[in-house]
Write a protein that holds these residues in place. Structure first.
Motif, PDB file in Angstrom:
ATOM      1  N   ALA A 209      -5.758   7.272 -38.719  1.00  0.00           N
ATOM      2  CA  ALA A 209      -6.160   7.419 -39.958  1.00  0.00           C
ATOM      3  C   ALA A 209      -6.568   9.415 -39.908  1.00  0.00           C
ATOM      4  N   GLU A 210      -7.138   9.533 -38.974  1.00  0.00           N
ATOM      5  CA  GLU A 210      -7.754  10.819 -39.193  1.00  0.00           C
ATOM      6  C   GLU A 210      -6.481  11.838 -39.833  1.00  0.00           C
ATOM      7  N   GLY A 211      -7.153  13.264 -40.378  1.00  0.00           N
ATOM      8  CA  GLY A 211      -5.965  13.926 -41.013  1.00  0.00           C
ATOM      9  C   GLY A 211      -5.576  13.262 -42.641  1.00  0.00           C
ATOM     10  N   ILE A 212      -5.244  12.353 -42.560  1.00  0.00           N
ATOM     11  CA  ILE A 212      -4.716  11.887 -44.036  1.00  0.00           C
ATOM     12  C   ILE A 212      -5.105  12.411 -45.394  1.00  0.00           C
TER      13      ILE A 212
ATOM     14  N   ALA B 175      -7.763  12.876 -55.391  1.00  0.00           N
ATOM     15  CA  ALA B 175      -8.301  12.300 -55.913  1.00  0.00           C
ATOM     16  C   ALA B 175      -8.541  12.482 -57.213  1.00  0.00           C
ATOM     17  N   GLN B 176      -9.582  11.064 -58.340  1.00  0.00           N
ATOM     18  CA  GLN B 176     -10.347  11.334 -59.140  1.00  0.00           C
ATOM     19  C   GLN B 176     -11.510  10.679 -58.802  1.00  0.00           C
ATOM     20  N   PHE B 177     -11.588  10.528 -57.559  1.00  0.00           N
ATOM     21  CA  PHE B 177     -13.395  10.235 -57.388  1.00  0.00           C
ATOM     22  C   PHE B 177     -13.310  10.807 -55.865  1.00  0.00           C
ATOM     23  N   PHE B 178     -14.362  10.888 -55.481  1.00  0.00           N
ATOM     24  CA  PHE B 178     -14.918  11.057 -54.422  1.00  0.00           C
ATOM     25  C   PHE B 178     -15.902  10.514 -54.604  1.00  0.00           C
TER      26      PHE B 178
ATOM     27  N   ARG C 264      -1.827   8.338 -75.017  1.00  0.00           N
ATOM     28  CA  ARG C 264      -3.619   7.223 -74.186  1.00  0.00           C
ATOM     29  C   ARG C 264      -3.297   7.344 -72.747  1.00  0.00           C
ATOM     30  N   ASP C 265      -3.431   8.760 -72.413  1.00  0.00           N
ATOM     31  CA  ASP C 265      -3.726   8.570 -70.949  1.00  0.00           C
ATOM     32  C   ASP C 265      -4.505   9.438 -70.502  1.00  0.00           C
ATOM     33  N   SER C 266      -5.296   9.203 -69.338  1.00  0.00           N
ATOM     34  CA  SER C 266      -6.660   9.591 -69.665  1.00  0.00           C
ATOM     35  C   SER C 266      -6.313  11.524 -68.729  1.00  0.00           C
ATOM     36  N   VAL C 267      -7.342  12.104 -68.541  1.00  0.00           N
ATOM     37  CA  VAL C 267      -7.296  13.394 -68.445  1.00  0.00           C
ATOM     38  C   VAL C 267      -8.456  14.085 -67.997  1.00  0.00           C
ATOM     39  N   ARG C 268      -8.342  14.527 -66.623  1.00  0.00           N
ATOM     40  CA  ARG C 268      -9.541  14.717 -65.651  1.00  0.00           C
ATOM     41  C   ARG C 268      -8.495  16.102 -64.349  1.00  0.00           C
ATOM     42  N   PRO C 269      -9.231  16.538 -64.024  1.00  0.00           N
ATOM     43  CA  PRO C 269      -8.415  17.165 -62.718  1.00  0.00           C
ATOM     44  C   PRO C 269      -9.041  16.341 -61.266  1.00  0.00           C
ATOM     45  N   PHE C 270      -8.311  16.447 -60.467  1.00  0.00           N
ATOM     46  CA  PHE C 270      -8.050  16.181 -58.923  1.00  0.00           C
ATOM     47  C   PHE C 270      -9.036  16.756 -58.395  1.00  0.00           C
ATOM     48  N   THR C 271      -9.359  15.223 -57.226  1.00  0.00           N
ATOM     49  CA  THR C 271     -10.895  16.114 -56.333  1.00  0.00           C
ATOM     50  C   THR C 271      -9.560  16.336 -54.581  1.00  0.00           C
ATOM     51  N   VAL C 272      -9.391  17.045 -53.734  1.00  0.00           N
ATOM     52  CA  VAL C 272      -8.257  16.778 -52.794  1.00  0.00           C
ATOM     53  C   VAL C 272      -9.495  16.267 -51.742  1.00  0.00           C
ATOM     54  N   VAL C 273      -9.018  15.266 -50.860  1.00  0.00           N
ATOM     55  CA  VAL C 273     -10.324  15.362 -49.566  1.00  0.00           C
ATOM     56  C   VAL C 273      -8.728  13.942 -48.730  1.00  0.00           C
ATOM     57  N   LYS C 274      -9.876  13.835 -47.632  1.00  0.00           N
ATOM     58  CA  LYS C 274      -9.462  13.592 -46.450  1.00  0.00           C
ATOM     59  C   LYS C 274     -10.072  13.088 -45.530  1.00  0.00           C
ATOM     60  N   ILE C 275      -9.129  12.474 -44.784  1.00  0.00           N
ATOM     61  CA  ILE C 275     -10.306  11.518 -43.493  1.00  0.00           C
ATOM     62  C   ILE C 275     -10.623  12.297 -41.998  1.00  0.00           C
TER      63      ILE C 275
ATOM     64  N   GLU D 191     -14.303  15.847 -48.272  1.00  0.00           N
ATOM     65  CA  GLU D 191     -13.463  16.316 -49.661  1.00  0.00           C
ATOM     66  C   GLU D 191     -13.249  17.585 -49.081  1.00  0.00           C
ATOM     67  N   VAL D 192     -11.742  18.212 -48.836  1.00  0.00           N
ATOM     68  CA  VAL D 192     -11.355  19.893 -48.893  1.00  0.00           C
ATOM     69  C   VAL D 192     -11.849  20.835 -49.661  1.00  0.00           C
TER      70      VAL D 192
END
Length: 377
Positions: free
Chosen positions: A273-276, A280-283, A357-368, A375-376
């Motif tokens: 799973a390393e490096g995947i 994400a909208q939640f970390f 009626r879609d939620s609007v918020r930013p992404f966070t890039v995460v990795k394993i 968090e990247v």
């Protein structure tokens, strides 16, 4: 005889007067009925982990509000329905929920296709439905009572392609998708975006849900020269795929979607799973106080870290309860009006709904990395 009759009459009058007199004393008022919120999601079957996460998160939010007096001075009660991630079951459950006037709103369902089997009844009867996970573009098109507290798949797909191209710096991209309505739709969007954003689509493999041997797909992707594979499937597909692929090509990279962003992925794939990477909208590793508290409370109660979708269910409940509080009513139409205009600061960030009626918020890039999500920067 007359004397006996009078005594009987007096006794009868006394039995009528005594309850009235008792009512004039210090008798506690009758407790108002609880405010009921339904959760409709798989509690059994292959996708029970997601539905259980929804249930746990919603219950946690309800407990927090109840500890402070509930909403409108009334206790909050969560009513859970198991849709088994099945469209027919979801449609039946929607009938039950919509016809129960004591239920103020519903959170669910999990998969887009299943959710869209239920939305016609929710819209017809005018009850707010917020899905924490339905990403199909058509989900909210059913009507103005239908909301999603996650990102529409076209936006998440763009974030996934940008991770492949910019974060990982790869150009030759392969796609593997599960043959479901969501998977096929997502793969189509991803393939189009790869070309539009300057990448090279080298191959697309489609598999049926439940596939365990990916060797034919890996052979095709590897022969095509894929440097990174974007996987439109859940963790139970991504984990064995990564394990089998890295036995053939240890340098292959993967980008997944929020429905694969789960601790179970790490437990199943282990070092593979390393490096995947994920958009994400939640970390869960965030140092923000509200996130850290939610993660600690959830882990203490349920023994696991909350996923992105679980956090979105938690915030969905917060949005509904805040809407009820703002409306000062459990009237379904009034709740809808408040949800539509809400600006809610939750564990997944500042959330508002757009005109669809879609939620609007930013992404966070995460990795394993090192067996955990990071968090990247």
């Amino acid at each position: 005889m007359k004397k006996i009759t009078k005594l009987v009459a007096l006794a009868a009058i006394s039995t009528m007067i005594l309850p009235v007199l008792a009512g004039c004393g210090s008798k506690a008022p009758t407790q108002e009925a609880p405010v009921k919120i339904a959760v409709a999601a798989p509690q059994t079957g292959d996708y029970a982990e997601y539905g259980t996460g929804f249930k746990n998160a919603v219950n946690l939010m309800a407990e927090e509000w109840n500890a402070k007096g509930g909403v409108l001075g009334r206790k909050i009660e969560v009513v859970v329905y198991d849709d088994k991630n099945n469209g027919e079951e979801a449609a039946t459950i929607a009938e039950k929920i919509a016809s129960d006037d004591s239920i103020s709103a519903v959170i669910g369902h999990f998969a887009s296709g299943v959710a869209m089997a239920a939305t016609p009844k929710y819209q017809e009867t005018g009850i707010v439905n917020i899905s924490p996970s339905a990403s199909h573009a058509d989900f909210t098109k059913e009507g103005n009572f239908i909301f999603r507290n996650n990102t529409v798949i076209s936006i998440e797909s763009k974030a996934a392609v940008e991770i492949a191209l910019k974060t990982l710096g790869k150009k030759k991209i392969g796609v593997l998708s599960v043959k479901t309505d969501w998977g096929t739709n997502t793969a189509g969007i991803v393939k189009k975006l790869i070309t539009e954003l300057g990448g090279e689509l080298v191959d697309h493999q489609e598999i049926v849900d439940g596939t365990v041997d990916f060797s034919p797909n890996i052979s095709q992707l590897n022969s095509a020269g894929a440097e990174v594979v974007i996987v439109a499937a859940m963790y139970n597909t991504l984990a064995p795929l990564a394990t089998q692929y890295k036995a053939v090509n240890k340098d292959i990279q993967f980008v997944g979607f929020s429905n694969a962003y789960s601790q179970q992925l790490i437990e199943l794939a282990k070092e593979n799973a390393e490096g995947i990477h994920f958009p994400a909208q939640f970390f869960s590793g965030s140092t923000k106080p509200e996130v850290a508290k939610f993660v600690a409370d959830y882990k203490a109660k349920y023994g696991a870290n909350p996923s992105s979708l679980t956090a979105q269910a938690y915030d969905s409940m917060g949005i509904i309860l805040t809407a009820i509080q703002n409306a000062k009513s459990t009237d379904r139409a009034k709740i809808r009006d408040e949800v539509e205009k809400i600006q809610y600061n939750g564990v997944t960030g500042a959330t508002k709904f757009n005109e669809n009626r879609d939620s609007v918020r930013p992404f966070t890039v995460v990795k394993i990395e090192g067996g955990k999500f990071v968090e990247v920067k």
